[in-house]
Enzyme design. Structure first.
Site, PDB file in Angstrom:
ATOM      1  N   GLN A 119     -10.155  -3.850  -3.169  1.00  0.00           N
ATOM      2  CA  GLN A 119     -11.453  -3.337  -2.729  1.00  0.00           C
ATOM      3  C   GLN A 119     -12.527  -3.657  -3.765  1.00  0.00           C
ATOM      4  O   GLN A 119     -13.620  -4.130  -3.433  1.00  0.00           O
ATOM      5  CB  GLN A 119     -11.344  -1.814  -2.529  1.00  0.00           C
TER       6      GLN A 119
ATOM      7  N   CYS B  94     -16.184   2.011   0.945  1.00  0.00           N
ATOM      8  CA  CYS B  94     -15.013   1.170   1.215  1.00  0.00           C
ATOM      9  C   CYS B  94     -14.567   1.277   2.665  1.00  0.00           C
ATOM     10  O   CYS B  94     -13.939   0.362   3.186  1.00  0.00           O
ATOM     11  CB  CYS B  94     -13.869   1.556   0.282  1.00  0.00           C
TER      12      CYS B  94
ATOM     13  N   HIS C  32      -7.410   0.724  -6.362  1.00  0.00           N
ATOM     14  CA  HIS C  32      -7.583  -0.103  -5.148  1.00  0.00           C
ATOM     15  C   HIS C  32      -8.257  -1.408  -5.601  1.00  0.00           C
ATOM     16  O   HIS C  32      -9.421  -1.665  -5.292  1.00  0.00           O
ATOM     17  CB  HIS C  32      -8.433   0.649  -4.124  1.00  0.00           C
TER      18      HIS C  32
ATOM     19  N   ARG D 192       0.892  -1.185   0.000  1.00  0.00           N
ATOM     20  CA  ARG D 192       0.000   0.000   0.000  1.00  0.00           C
ATOM     21  C   ARG D 192       0.913   1.214   0.000  1.00  0.00           C
ATOM     22  O   ARG D 192       1.658   1.431   0.965  1.00  0.00           O
ATOM     23  CB  ARG D 192      -0.880  -0.004   1.248  1.00  0.00           C
TER      24      ARG D 192
ATOM     25  N   ASP E  77     -17.087   7.505  -1.228  1.00  0.00           N
ATOM     26  CA  ASP E  77     -15.793   7.395  -0.550  1.00  0.00           C
ATOM     27  C   ASP E  77     -15.445   8.796  -0.046  1.00  0.00           C
ATOM     28  O   ASP E  77     -16.070   9.785  -0.466  1.00  0.00           O
ATOM     29  CB  ASP E  77     -14.736   6.870  -1.558  1.00  0.00           C
TER      30      ASP E  77
ATOM     31  N   ARG F  61     -13.654  -8.553   1.871  1.00  0.00           N
ATOM     32  CA  ARG F  61     -12.233  -8.314   1.618  1.00  0.00           C
ATOM     33  C   ARG F  61     -11.439  -9.588   1.945  1.00  0.00           C
ATOM     34  O   ARG F  61     -10.528  -9.988   1.221  1.00  0.00           O
ATOM     35  CB  ARG F  61     -11.706  -7.145   2.470  1.00  0.00           C
TER      36      ARG F  61
HETATM   37  N1   CP Z   1     -11.165   0.061   2.623  1.00  0.00           N
HETATM   38  C1   CP Z   1      -9.890  -0.008   3.010  1.00  0.00           C
HETATM   39  O1   CP Z   1      -8.977  -0.256   2.222  1.00  0.00           O
HETATM   40  O2   CP Z   1      -9.706   0.226   4.340  1.00  0.00           O
HETATM   41  P1   CP Z   1      -8.312   0.452   5.056  1.00  0.00           P
HETATM   42  O3   CP Z   1      -7.784   1.788   4.578  1.00  0.00           O
HETATM   43  O4   CP Z   1      -8.625   0.468   6.531  1.00  0.00           O
HETATM   44  O5   CP Z   1      -7.382  -0.648   4.688  1.00  0.00           O
HETATM   45  N1  NVA Z   2      -9.799   6.876  -1.441  1.00  0.00           N
HETATM   46  C1  NVA Z   2      -9.406   6.477  -0.109  1.00  0.00           C
HETATM   47  C2  NVA Z   2      -9.641   5.009   0.092  1.00  0.00           C
HETATM   48  C3  NVA Z   2      -9.273   4.485   1.458  1.00  0.00           C
HETATM   49  C4  NVA Z   2      -9.517   3.009   1.586  1.00  0.00           C
HETATM   50  C5  NVA Z   2      -7.940   6.819   0.094  1.00  0.00           C
HETATM   51  O1  NVA Z   2      -7.142   6.589  -0.809  1.00  0.00           O
HETATM   52  O2  NVA Z   2      -7.607   7.332   1.164  1.00  0.00           O
END
Ligand code: CP
Ligand code: NVA
Length: 315
Positions: free
Chosen positions: A142, A274, A139, A112, A234, A302
């Site tokens: 997700q 999400c 993502h 990530r 989101d 997930r």
């Molecule tokens: N939805 C999601 O990816 O959550 P986190 O940021 O907590 O991993």
């Molecule tokens: N769009 C958000 C998603 C978090 C799971 C971010 O990137 O922070």
């Protein structure tokens, strides 16, 4: 029979080495993955040693609850083990050295990161599979769990409509690619200046032309949600965009998913997010807690979708 060892089900191996963005899985692999996720959800014990002897590194430059825990649990429940590293990649030592160290110790990398270029570079410099656990552009993990959730709720995906209200961000990009590919109609209602990335939209248009699904990009949230089976939102400022939060709050003010907007979708529509959510901004408490809110099903899925993905990439 007592004393026998249950055979592991045979798993189709993904044709690509990595999952850096949604289209790294072929359409057939995507459909297979969703079936496998359903199977592993129903009978997790049958897959308990699918990753026996495998070690996976989780590299996280950004915070996480769901992604970190569901990957750690998925790996453990499949009989593998994981190691977790939090912090910027390529600062203490060059990324290409980090990647080639990991190469010698682990069988896969889940990352990530801020920039899509970082996962691309990790994949280039390592020989093991790299899975994108969120970047500025995508993502994909997700989106896998989300289409699984929609399929469960509506008994299929084709011709179901997913409406995304808000920022044309990483989550929107992955949902757009994944849903259109599966024959779902996709609409996004976003403020001017916050459209999805034009290169990804061009790819999405190509997928829609093949699947026969429709793609709509509008600045009118009501038009976006009309006839939708799922209304998704989101946060308005993603991780890394904190400095823009104030300006974005103003720009997105008319794009909140509240009872009134949710009521403009189909009467059986589900609400999706999400998470994490900022209640009172992109979504109200009422909609988060609505009887048709599917947010915790998404979070649960997930785990199952990532188990299926890990088995296809690593077993
Ligand atoms: N939805 C999601 O990816 O959550 P986190 O940021 O907590 O991993
Ligand atoms: N769009 C958000 C998603 C978090 C799971 C971010 O990137 O922070």
């Amino acid at each position: 029979m007592a004393g026998t060892i249950a055979a592991q089900p045979t798993i189709m191996k993904a044709s690509g080495k990595d999952l850096l963005h949604d289209l790294d899985l072929t359409g057939d692999e995507l459909v297979y993955l969703l079936d496998l996720a359903r199977a592993v959800k129903q009978a997790p014990g049958e897959y308990a040693s699918a990753l026996a002897g495998k070690s996976i590194a989780l590299l996280f430059e950004k915070p996480s609850l769901r992604t970190k825990l569901t990957f750690e649990l998925a790996i453990r429940q499949l009989g593998g083990s994981s190691v977790f590293v939090e912090g910027p990649i390529g600062v203490r030592e060059p990324l290409q050295d980090v990647a080639r160290n990991l190469d010698r110790w682990v069988n896969g990398i889940v990352a990530r990161v801020f920039s899509q270029a970082t996962v691309e570079a990790l994949a280039y410099w390592s020989s093991v599979p790299v899975i994108n656990a969120l970047t500025d552009l995508y993502h994909p993990c997700q989106a896998l769990a989300d289409v699984e959730t929609i399929a469960e709720r509506f008994g299929g995906l084709e011709k179901r409509k997913l409406a995304f209200v808000g920022d044309g961000n990483n989550v929107a990009h992955s949902l757009m690619l994944t849903s259109l590919r599966l024959g779902m109609d996709f609409s996004i209602g976003c403020p001017e200046g916050y459209n999805p990335n034009p290169d990804i939209v061009a790819q999405a248009e190509g997928l829609a032309a093949v699947s026969g699904a429709t793609l709509a990009i509008t600045h009118d949230p009501s038009a976006a949600v009309a006839g939708a089976h799922a209304v998704y939102t989101d946060v308005w400022a993603s991780m890394g965009q904190e400095a823009e939060a104030h300006q974005r709050k103003r720009a997105f003010r008319d794009y909140q998913v509240n009872q009134a907007l949710f009521a403009e979708a189909r009467p059986d529509a589900i609400f999706m997010h999400c998470l994490p959510a900022r209640r009172g901004e992109e979504v109200t408490d009422e909609v988060m807690e609505h009887a048709r809110s599917a947010i915790f099903d998404q979070a649960e899925n997930r785990l199952h979708a990532q188990k299926a993905l890990l088995m296809m990439m690593l077993s």
